[in-house]
Design a protein around this motif. Structure first.
Motif, PDB file in Angstrom:
ATOM      1  N   ASP A 182      -6.178  -6.199   1.467  1.00 33.02           N
ATOM      2  CA  ASP A 182      -4.955  -5.617   1.276  1.00 33.02           C
ATOM      3  C   ASP A 182      -3.728  -6.014   2.333  1.00 33.02           C
ATOM      4  OD1 ASP A 182      -2.881  -4.195  -0.147  1.00 33.02           O
ATOM      5  OD2 ASP A 182      -3.136  -2.412   0.958  1.00 33.02           O
ATOM      6  N   LYS A 242       0.976  -3.684  -4.769  1.00 36.45           N
ATOM      7  CA  LYS A 242      -0.145  -4.568  -3.975  1.00 36.45           C
ATOM      8  C   LYS A 242      -1.312  -3.723  -3.767  1.00 36.45           C
ATOM      9  CE  LYS A 242       0.835  -5.380  -0.068  1.00 36.45           C
ATOM     10  NZ  LYS A 242       0.052  -4.542   0.500  1.00 36.45           N
ATOM     11  N   SER A 293       1.764  -9.876  -1.639  1.00 37.56           N
ATOM     12  CA  SER A 293       3.193  -9.818  -2.599  1.00 37.56           C
ATOM     13  C   SER A 293       4.439 -10.255  -2.136  1.00 37.56           C
ATOM     14  CB  SER A 293       3.451  -8.382  -3.165  1.00 37.56           C
ATOM     15  OG  SER A 293       3.904  -7.648  -1.928  1.00 37.56           O
ATOM     16  N   VAL A 350       0.924 -10.378  -6.379  1.00 38.96           N
ATOM     17  CA  VAL A 350       1.432  -9.381  -7.072  1.00 38.96           C
ATOM     18  C   VAL A 350       2.891  -9.304  -7.259  1.00 38.96           C
ATOM     19  CG1 VAL A 350       1.391  -6.637  -7.409  1.00 38.96           C
ATOM     20  CG2 VAL A 350      -0.488  -7.891  -6.440  1.00 38.96           C
TER      21      VAL A 350
END
Length: 276
Positions: free
Chosen positions: A147, A45, A38, A171
């Motif tokens: 992530d 996210k 992000s 995101v």
């Protein structure tokens, strides 16, 4: 690196094999690696990462998720794995596996108390992320979702340099200030020759409980301009609803049908861009 043949980015990589610094574990066979990024914290996210990996598992893919947000790991709670511990033997680290077969690694699986702060400087955090790629025994995966940490600093750079990403999902939220910050992450990915497959817009709208009309909280112009200026595709929009906002509390299974109806089209758009 051990071999280009075992690299998920084989055939789409811009690096010379002699200058590539990526090290691949010979015990692993990972077909595609997708980062979720992000550039800004607090936009959802990790929630998008969790929903994506759940959707892929539902569709029968062998999947794993790496929580590379070392200083703010939230994947264990989102997947209902708080209190779990990763195994190990020698230099090998074995991920925690969910009931539906998702392999998960996070720093929270390696510390005694998940509430303790990680007081590490950037280079040490970066080395931890490299270990998650090089030393974790992922085995055979169709997709590994990463992530990524917020921002465009050391750790994000380490991920892009040390892990063979096949694409990044950005995101964002429909707010001008956020779009500006996410644009920095997009430009970072472009400079590192990592493809940005598109944008998932979180907190895009609320649904009226009476008439089910979608109500936009922002005018949407910042999103349109952001997508146009960066030549990006909108992969989908996520509403502000309890089942998504309270994912770490209520869990995925409690609202599975509602979440799937919303997120299935987003997963389909991502798979159209990065398919095994």
């Amino acid at each position: 690196m051990s071999s280009c043949n075992s690299c998920p980015s084989q055939g789409s990589c811009s690096k010379e094999s002699t200058s590539c610094g990526i090290v691949n574990n010979p015990a692993n066979k990972i077909k595609k690696v997708i980062g979720v990024m992000s550039g800004k914290g607090g936009v959802g996210k990790s929630t998008v990462s969790t929903l994506l990996v759940k959707q892929l598992a539902n569709q029968g893919y062998k999947v794993g998720i790496m929580d590379a947000d070392i200083t703010g790991p939230s994947i264990p709670r989102l997947l209902g794995l708080s209190g779990e511990r990763a195994g190990g033997k020698g230099n090998d680290i074995y991920p925690v596996v969910t009931k539906d077969g998702i392999k998960v690694i996070s720093l929270n699986f390696l510390v005694e108390n998940e509430n303790d702060p990680v007081l590490w400087r950037g280079p040490i955090v970066g080395r931890a992320v490299k270990q998650f790629w090089e030393d974790v025994i992922w085995g055979e995966l169709d997709y590994l979702i990463i992530d990524m940490p917020p921002g465009t600093g050391d750790v994000a750079l380490t991920v892009m340099q040390s892990i063979p990403l096949n694409g990044i999902v950005m995101v964002s939220v429909p707010q001008d200030m956020i779009s500006m910050i996410v644009a920095k992450a997009v430009k970072m990915a472009n400079q590192m020759n990592v493809e940005v497959v598109g944008v998932v817009e979180n907190m895009s709208y609320v649904v009226c409980p009476g008439c089910e009309t979608k109500i936009k909280l922002f005018n949407g112009e910042s999103t349109d301009n952001f997508l146009k200026e960066n030549k990006l595709e909108l992969l989908g929009e996520l509403p502000m609803i309890s089942s998504i906002c309270n994912l770490s509390v209520e869990g995925y299974e409690a609202n599975k049908e509602e979440i799937n109806n919303i997120f299935n089209p987003i997963t389909k758009n991502i798979l159209n861009k990065v398919r095994v």
